[in-house]
Design a protein around this motif. Structure first.
Motif, PDB file in Angstrom:
ATOM      1  N   ALA A 147      29.178  38.943  36.406  1.00  0.00           N
ATOM      2  CA  ALA A 147      30.136  39.714  35.623  1.00  0.00           C
ATOM      3  C   ALA A 147      30.097  41.135  36.163  1.00  0.00           C
ATOM      4  O   ALA A 147      29.034  41.623  36.573  1.00  0.00           O
ATOM      5  N   THR A 189      31.570  45.159  35.387  1.00  0.00           N
ATOM      6  CA  THR A 189      32.252  46.063  34.469  1.00  0.00           C
ATOM      7  C   THR A 189      32.234  47.481  35.024  1.00  0.00           C
ATOM      8  O   THR A 189      31.372  47.841  35.828  1.00  0.00           O
ATOM      9  N   PHE A 242      34.455  38.577  34.395  1.00  0.00           N
ATOM     10  CA  PHE A 242      33.286  37.695  34.314  1.00  0.00           C
ATOM     11  C   PHE A 242      33.620  36.328  34.900  1.00  0.00           C
ATOM     12  O   PHE A 242      34.745  36.047  35.275  1.00  0.00           O
ATOM     13  N   LEU A 302      32.132  41.040  25.803  1.00  0.00           N
ATOM     14  CA  LEU A 302      31.489  40.622  27.048  1.00  0.00           C
ATOM     15  C   LEU A 302      30.116  41.276  27.167  1.00  0.00           C
ATOM     16  O   LEU A 302      29.123  40.604  27.468  1.00  0.00           O
TER      17      LEU A 302
END
Length: 186
Positions: A73, A75, A93, A166
């Protein structure tokens, strides 16, 4: 693969120039691995392409994740945004474990640069694509922390979820976390 090291050090993104908190400080302490970018150095100023209005997601590469990693994942988060909750710029993700890099621009609005199976969530800009750094004028410098999490399974999170959901799931399911950050100021 090498065994990841423990995260028992002072993060480089903790700096008196930035007003926000350490967003990873209160989370589960995870082993680390390596994440790099051809577009900026760790702790360096972000390139023009990664700024708001250009919105070109940076090239990212990672290595050294633990054995058993099934997905990743990724971010991008600004903990210095004047919101009380920071600002999510990008969240993806279920990136297959066979993928260990994303090309610059993979986070365009069509998401054609993302690998098959990857899921992009809407960030705080209400876009699934990458939203570049755009701190308010005069607010001072902001950090943009890119986190890559190694996950030992696919995550079953609805694509209408927020990056916060998430992040919550990653805190309890990730086996390792790699961080890379840059900054911008208007």
């Amino acid at each position: 693969m090498s065994v990841p090291e423990q995260k028992n050090h002072q993060p480089t993104y903790i700096d008196d120039r930035f007003p926000g908190p350490d967003p990873y400080g209160p989370l589960t302490d995870l082993p680390t691995f390596t994440v790099t970018s051809e577009d900026f150095t760790d702790g360096g100023r972000l390139a023009e392409g990664q700024l708001g209005g250009h919105d070109i997601s940076p090239q990212l590469s990672w290595s050294g994740a633990p054995e058993g990693t099934e997905t990743y994942a990724m971010t991008c988060y600004d903990p210095d945004a004047p919101t009380g909750a920071g600002y999510w710029h990008w969240a993806v993700f279920n990136i297959p474990a066979s993928v260990t890099s994303l090309v610059a621009g993979a986070g365009d609005d069509e998401l054609v640069g993302l690998p098959e199976g990857a899921v992009a969530l809407r960030g705080d800009s209400d876009r699934r694509g990458f939203y570049g750094a755009e701190p308010p004028a005069g607010h001072g410098p902001h950090r943009y922390i890119y986190a890559v999490h190694a996950v030992p399974r696919r995550l079953d999170i609805p694509d209408r979820s927020t990056p916060t959901i998430l992040g919550f799931n990653l805190n309890f399911n990730a086996s390792a976390r790699a961080l890379l950050w840059g900054w911008a100021e208007n």
